[in-house]
Design a protein around this motif. Sequence first.
Motif, PDB file in Angstrom:
ATOM      1  N   GLY A   1       0.824  -1.199   0.000  1.00 32.94           N
ATOM      2  CA  GLY A   1       0.000   0.000   0.000  1.00 32.94           C
ATOM      3  C   GLY A   1       0.855   1.244   0.000  1.00 32.94           C
ATOM      4  N   ARG A   2       0.179   2.379  -0.082  1.00 33.13           N
ATOM      5  CA  ARG A   2       0.870   3.668  -0.123  1.00 33.13           C
ATOM      6  C   ARG A   2       0.572   4.455   1.138  1.00 33.13           C
ATOM      7  N   ILE A   3       1.599   5.146   1.651  1.00 31.47           N
ATOM      8  CA  ILE A   3       1.430   6.032   2.790  1.00 31.47           C
ATOM      9  C   ILE A   3       0.934   7.359   2.245  1.00 31.47           C
ATOM     10  N   ALA A   4      -0.345   7.649   2.453  1.00 25.91           N
ATOM     11  CA  ALA A   4      -1.024   8.724   1.735  1.00 25.91           C
ATOM     12  C   ALA A   4      -0.515  10.110   2.102  1.00 25.91           C
ATOM     13  N   GLU A   5      -0.108  10.334   3.365  1.00 24.61           N
ATOM     14  CA  GLU A   5       0.228  11.689   3.785  1.00 24.61           C
ATOM     15  C   GLU A   5       1.601  12.152   3.311  1.00 24.61           C
ATOM     16  N   ALA A   6       2.385  11.265   2.715  1.00 22.19           N
ATOM     17  CA  ALA A   6       3.725  11.634   2.262  1.00 22.19           C
ATOM     18  C   ALA A   6       3.659  12.494   1.009  1.00 22.19           C
ATOM     19  N   SER A   7       4.606  13.439   0.875  1.00 21.53           N
ATOM     20  CA  SER A   7       4.611  14.333  -0.279  1.00 21.53           C
ATOM     21  C   SER A   7       5.100  13.631  -1.539  1.00 21.53           C
ATOM     22  N   ASN A   8       5.999  12.670  -1.397  1.00 24.60           N
ATOM     23  CA  ASN A   8       6.443  11.846  -2.511  1.00 24.60           C
ATOM     24  C   ASN A   8       5.823  10.457  -2.376  1.00 24.60           C
ATOM     25  N   ALA A   9       5.982   9.633  -3.405  1.00 20.89           N
ATOM     26  CA  ALA A   9       5.440   8.279  -3.338  1.00 20.89           C
ATOM     27  C   ALA A   9       6.222   7.460  -2.312  1.00 20.89           C
ATOM     28  N   VAL A  10       5.535   7.025  -1.267  1.00 22.58           N
ATOM     29  CA  VAL A  10       6.135   6.179  -0.234  1.00 22.58           C
ATOM     30  C   VAL A  10       5.263   4.941  -0.102  1.00 22.58           C
ATOM     31  N   LEU A  11       5.833   3.782  -0.392  1.00 16.67           N
ATOM     32  CA  LEU A  11       5.075   2.543  -0.440  1.00 16.67           C
ATOM     33  C   LEU A  11       5.452   1.648   0.728  1.00 16.67           C
ATOM     34  N   ARG A  12       4.441   1.164   1.431  1.00 15.25           N
ATOM     35  CA  ARG A  12       4.650   0.219   2.535  1.00 15.25           C
ATOM     36  C   ARG A  12       4.827  -1.170   1.941  1.00 15.25           C
ATOM     37  N   CYS A  13       5.918  -1.852   2.312  1.00 10.34           N
ATOM     38  CA  CYS A  13       6.284  -3.117   1.668  1.00 10.34           C
ATOM     39  C   CYS A  13       6.776  -4.139   2.688  1.00 10.34           C
TER      40      CYS A  13
ATOM     41  N   GLY B   1      13.671 -17.146   3.463  1.00  8.28           N
ATOM     42  CA  GLY B   1      12.754 -17.478   4.551  1.00  8.28           C
ATOM     43  C   GLY B   1      12.621 -16.414   5.622  1.00  8.28           C
ATOM     44  N   HIS B   2      13.285 -15.288   5.440  1.00  8.57           N
ATOM     45  CA  HIS B   2      13.213 -14.212   6.426  1.00  8.57           C
ATOM     46  C   HIS B   2      12.511 -13.009   5.803  1.00  8.57           C
ATOM     47  N   THR B   3      11.691 -12.340   6.601  1.00  7.35           N
ATOM     48  CA  THR B   3      10.889 -11.224   6.111  1.00  7.35           C
ATOM     49  C   THR B   3      11.056 -10.014   7.027  1.00  7.35           C
ATOM     50  N   ALA B   4      11.046  -8.849   6.412  1.00 10.66           N
ATOM     51  CA  ALA B   4      11.096  -7.605   7.177  1.00 10.66           C
ATOM     52  C   ALA B   4      10.163  -6.593   6.527  1.00 10.66           C
ATOM     53  N   GLU B   5       9.652  -5.674   7.335  1.00 12.61           N
ATOM     54  CA  GLU B   5       8.839  -4.583   6.812  1.00 12.61           C
ATOM     55  C   GLU B   5       9.747  -3.435   6.391  1.00 12.61           C
ATOM     56  N   CYS B   6       9.329  -2.720   5.364  1.00 14.43           N
ATOM     57  CA  CYS B   6      10.157  -1.629   4.870  1.00 14.43           C
ATOM     58  C   CYS B   6       9.302  -0.619   4.121  1.00 14.43           C
ATOM     59  N   VAL B   7       9.898   0.501   3.777  1.00 19.35           N
ATOM     60  CA  VAL B   7       9.276   1.470   2.879  1.00 19.35           C
ATOM     61  C   VAL B   7      10.123   1.545   1.614  1.00 19.35           C
ATOM     62  N   TYR B   8       9.442   1.791   0.519  1.00 21.44           N
ATOM     63  CA  TYR B   8      10.072   1.863  -0.799  1.00 21.44           C
ATOM     64  C   TYR B   8       9.663   3.195  -1.424  1.00 21.44           C
ATOM     65  N   LYS B   9      10.651   4.005  -1.777  1.00 24.78           N
ATOM     66  CA  LYS B   9      10.392   5.294  -2.423  1.00 24.78           C
ATOM     67  C   LYS B   9      10.982   5.254  -3.825  1.00 24.78           C
ATOM     68  N   PRO B  10      10.179   4.919  -4.826  1.00 22.43           N
ATOM     69  CA  PRO B  10      10.717   4.876  -6.187  1.00 22.43           C
ATOM     70  C   PRO B  10      11.065   6.266  -6.694  1.00 22.43           C
ATOM     71  N   VAL B  11      12.151   6.343  -7.457  1.00 27.53           N
ATOM     72  CA  VAL B  11      12.565   7.616  -8.033  1.00 27.53           C
ATOM     73  C   VAL B  11      11.450   8.211  -8.891  1.00 27.53           C
TER      74      VAL B  11
ATOM     75  N   GLY C   1       8.459   8.347  -8.327  1.00 30.00           N
ATOM     76  CA  GLY C   1       7.451   8.995  -7.501  1.00 30.00           C
ATOM     77  C   GLY C   1       7.931  10.256  -6.811  1.00 30.00           C
ATOM     78  N   GLU C   2       9.147  10.720  -7.136  1.00 31.82           N
ATOM     79  CA  GLU C   2       9.672  11.929  -6.524  1.00 31.82           C
ATOM     80  C   GLU C   2       9.108  13.173  -7.207  1.00 31.82           C
ATOM     81  N   ARG C   3       8.629  14.095  -6.412  1.00 30.90           N
ATOM     82  CA  ARG C   3       8.141  15.372  -6.956  1.00 30.90           C
ATOM     83  C   ARG C   3       9.322  16.301  -7.195  1.00 30.90           C
ATOM     84  N   PRO C   4       9.394  16.967  -8.351  1.00 33.64           N
ATOM     85  CA  PRO C   4      10.517  17.876  -8.645  1.00 33.64           C
ATOM     86  C   PRO C   4      10.603  19.008  -7.628  1.00 33.64           C
ATOM     87  N   LEU C   5      11.820  19.389  -7.289  1.00 41.41           N
ATOM     88  CA  LEU C   5      12.080  20.513  -6.396  1.00 41.41           C
ATOM     89  C   LEU C   5      12.902  21.556  -7.149  1.00 41.41           C
TER      90      LEU C   5
END
Length: 266
Positions: free
Chosen positions: A19-31, A37-47, A49-53
């Motif tokens: 899913g996506r973390i809606a309140e973030a200004s750029n695309a931040v995906l919960r993954c 056999g090992h799993t961890a939670e993480c966030v993924y910010k694809p390039v 999905g970056e808003r130009p600055l």
Amino acid sequence: MTPPPVEELLTRGELTVHGRIAEASNAVLRCTVTHEGHTAECVYKPVKGERPLWDFPDGNLARRERAAYLVSEATGWGLVPTTVLRDGPYGEGMVQHWIDAGGSPEDGLLALVEGEEAGEGWKPVAFAEVGEGRTALLVHADDPRLRRMAVLDAVINNGDRKGGHLLPGPDGRLYGIDHGVTFHTEDKLRTLLWGWAGEPLTDEARAVLVSLEARLAEPEPLATRLAELITPVELAAVRARVAQLLREGTHPKPSGQWPAIPWPPV
């Protein structure tokens, strides 16, 4: 089976977007990321999905997040969750270990107080409007974890140290996240952690900066890895900031060239 190091898990594991973390200004995906056999939670910010600055080159905020993690690790303070740069379902991006925050930054770290005095155990930042023509004093805790974060931010020139970017971990550690707007060559430091501005650095901080200065020299591994993520002039600016901190021996003060506090502050 012994789990692999977190960096290896994040780098080599299969990345699944939930899913996506809606309140973030750029695309931040919960993954989740799974490897052997090992799993961890993480966030993924694809390039993608970056808003130009206007003041940063397009498409390299993820690299700055990775660079901030490397500098944090070099300090030995471990203030930034494990962060890697890798391909994912939506292309190259930053993948960072998820931290289950043990509370919000307002829980003992930030506060608004009446009057003009911060009170014992607190450091004043600025006055803030709280509605109906009233103001309150924004303060942060006189906490060694926050003080270390302030030093790290000065080194990486963090332009966005909001309260929401401070995560108290369940293990008592404090983590900082969202380091895309860092490493600019101009002074961009915007933070809520101005309470030590102008005060002498701690002996611990000075020792860390001396070590960091050596590790930033060519051809040290840290310098080589940072050179793959930021430009040569930005790397030179990191060295200059470390040297200035050591030369002056104090926490930096607001430059007056930019707003000193990010918006929104929390």
